[in-house]
Design an enzyme around this catalytic site. Structure first.
Site, short mmCIF file in Angstrom:
data_model
loop_
_atom_site.label_atom_id
_atom_site.label_comp_id
_atom_site.label_asym_id
_atom_site.label_seq_id
_atom_site.Cartn_x
_atom_site.Cartn_y
_atom_site.Cartn_z
N PRO B 101 0.84 -1.21 0.00
CA PRO B 101 0.00 0.00 0.00
C PRO B 101 0.87 1.26 0.00
O PRO B 101 1.94 1.27 0.61
CB PRO B 101 -0.78 -0.11 1.31
CG PRO B 101 -0.73 -1.54 1.69
CD PRO B 101 0.53 -2.09 1.14
N VAL B 102 0.38 2.31 -0.67
CA VAL B 102 1.22 3.51 -0.84
C VAL B 102 1.42 4.28 0.46
O VAL B 102 2.30 5.12 0.54
CB VAL B 102 0.66 4.48 -1.89
CG1 VAL B 102 0.78 3.90 -3.27
CG2 VAL B 102 -0.76 4.88 -1.59
N GLY B 103 0.60 4.03 1.46
CA GLY B 103 0.83 4.68 2.74
C GLY B 103 2.21 4.40 3.30
O GLY B 103 2.76 5.17 4.06
N CYS B 104 2.78 3.27 2.89
CA CYS B 104 4.08 2.86 3.43
C CYS B 104 5.23 3.55 2.71
O CYS B 104 6.06 2.90 2.09
CB CYS B 104 4.24 1.35 3.29
SG CYS B 104 2.86 0.43 3.93
N ILE B 105 5.30 4.89 2.80
CA ILE B 105 6.38 5.56 2.11
C ILE B 105 7.28 6.26 3.13
O ILE B 105 6.80 6.84 4.05
CB ILE B 105 5.89 6.62 1.10
CG1 ILE B 105 4.40 6.87 1.28
CG2 ILE B 105 6.20 6.21 -0.31
CD1 ILE B 105 3.94 8.21 0.92
#
Lengths: 409, 105
Positions: B101-105
């Site tokens: 998921p892109v939240g994990c940046i």
């Protein structure tokens, strides 16, 4: 008269005002910027406040001083945006119409999102360092602290400046060493990530560095609640981590006005086209910086690169020409590692941070993903660059598109 | 690009170890990946989450965050952690054959 309305006078909003106001014809355009405070904080400076590196007065300036002549600053809260009517309703219900809108309302911490985080112990044994008040209270606390178990806990991703929790721990290691009590302090990173950082190669290299500095890592920790009485973090899977001093990085969220406008996702970030920076589904609204939902880091350098893209696209878009610029997710961050050293990472949507060298004409090279004094000076120099170059919307010798030059694959 | 062998097939994976090609995924692959990841049985509750994630990805191009899962899947966070221990969003994304998921940046 056409109205360009910029919501948020932080890094992104100020830069866009400085870039656009001089090139938009003043007889045709009125540029207005809305922010709820008069003070502009240099946010990367918060990291140094707890350790006495900066005092708050070293990192704050009047917002107005950084806005160009002719740009109107409205100091007000924002109630909501009515995108279908091209208007913004302020806190006192007065209305600002716009032809074009730039949303630069940023992100902020929301400790109230976590059970048990905000109570009598908030500001006493539990702190944040993402707000002026939090950083200052923590500085006062650390001065008198004689040691114990220090836990740094980013609660939920994404957060502003994803390397800040690591930097905090590196600086804590140096700070307690210099005070002669490092062996009385246990340093811990308790993180929802599977390692030290979000991207694999950097995670491994930064993880090794944490190990060398005797900083423990508890990965994959999903915080359900904080128990202040027992001084422990309790995970969703009921695992527990005790602390004497909790340095929390609470859930970051976009501005509540985004939620009230129906423009936000579950964290109040605005759905944004990752290349053009136009708000999805809206033809006259751009979004920049921490307010976007883009899969790029929430960091000042990202805003800088985005500002060049938005500038180019805006000028074409208002004349109904195709938008030429494409944001590639470029991010460039100095990481303070303590004892006068630092690291540098440089990456984008597609390319993770890699080791190597970062060429910078006239100054560099800086070493990538490796400690050096040069990187530390880069970080310190950056405060001057921020106020005098970046916010003014001037060019820096780093392109908005990431370059592979110097990187080792 | 790195590869993993699942059920005798060599499949390309990204830097996070998630499947690089959506089309390589099927339910048998998911069961095998879950088993290798310490989840021996995928129950109907697991499948509800996996299917929801794939639906969101198909529509929006990115996998949902844990916060959104809680809000929209009808399963509370505590249960999500029981179903997919140590990071429900990223583990479920992996088993669903999606990128992190892109939240994990």
């Amino acid at each position: 008269m056409k109205h360009l309305l910029i919501l948020g006078g932080g890094t992104a909003g100020t830069m866009m005002a400085n870039k656009l106001a001089p090139v938009l014809n003043a007889r045709e355009w009125q540029v207005t910027i809305v922010d709820n405070t008069e003070e502009h904080y240099y946010q990367p400076g918060f990291l140094f406040v707890p350790f006495g590196g900066y005092r708050l007065q070293d990192i704050v300036k009047p917002r107005r001083q950084y806005l160009p002549a002719g740009v109107k600053l409205v100091v007000s809260s924002i109630d909501h945006i009515e995108a279908d009517k091209n208007k913004v309703v302020l806190g006192d219900q007065s209305i600002l119409p716009y032809d074009y809108l730039i949303i630069a309302t940023g992100a902020d911490i929301h400790p109230e999102q976590t059970e048990g985080l905000v109570d009598d112990e908030w500001g006493k044994t539990k702190f944040d360092f993402y707000t002026p008040r939090g950083a200052e209270l923590l500085a006062q606390f650390l001065k008198g602290w004689q040691g114990g178990k220090l836990v740094v806990n980013p609660i939920e991703m994404p957060i502003k400046c994803p390397v800040a929790p690591l930097e905090f721990l590196f600086l804590a290691d140096a700070y307690f060493t210099e005070r002669g009590i490092r062996d009385k302090v246990e340093l811990n990173l308790v993180t929802p990530l599977s390692g030290a950082f979000t991207k694999p190669k950097a995670s491994q290299i930064l993880g090794d560095l944490l190990g060398r500095k005797r900083i423990n890592v508890t990965p994959d920790f999903g915080l359900a609640r904080v128990d202040s009485k027992e001084k422990k973090l309790v995970g969703w899977d009921d695992t527990e981590v005790g602390y004497d001093l909790l340095v929390s990085v609470p859930t970051n969220m976009g501005d509540p006005c985004i939620g009230r406008s129906g423009l936000g996702d579950e964290l109040n970030y605005v759905a944004t086209d990752k290349q053009t920076l136009l708000a999805k589904g809206l033809e006259n609204v751009f979004v920049i910086g921490d307010a976007t939902n883009l899969p790029s880091s929430k960091a000042g350098s990202v805003v800088h690169f985005q500002s060049e893209i938005l500038f180019e696209n805006f000028l074409e878009h208002i004349d109904k020409r195709p938008m030429p610029a494409r944001f590639d997710g470029h991010t460039n961050c100095f990481i303070e590692s303590g004892f006068g050293k630092g690291l540098l990472i440089d990456f984008n949507y597609e390319t993770e941070p890699l080791p190597g060298e970062f060429p910078l004409p006239g100054v560099g090279p800086f070493s990538l993903l490796q400690e050096s004094s040069m990187n530390h000076y880069g970080k310190l120099m950056f405060r001057w660059v921020y106020w005098n170059v970046l916010l003014r919307g001037l060019e820096l010798p780093i392109g908005s598109a990431m370059s592979m030059a110097g990187k080792r694959v | 690009m790195a590869t993993v062998t699942i059920l005798g097939k060599e499949l390309a994976v990204d830097a996070d170890g998630n499947l690089a090609n959506l089309s390589d995924w099927n339910e048998d692959i998911a069961r095998e990946m879950a088993a290798q990841d310490g989840i021996p049985n995928l129950t109907s509750q697991h499948w509800a989450i996996l299917n929801y994630m794939r639906k969101v990805f198909e529509k929006e191009g990115s996998a949902p965050s844990i916060r959104r899962l809680t809000k929209e899947s009808g399963v509370d966070t505590k249960t999500l952690y029981q179903l997919f221990p140590k990071g429900p969003a990223k583990r479920a994304a992996k088993i669903a054959g999606l990128p992190k998921p892109v939240g994990c940046i």
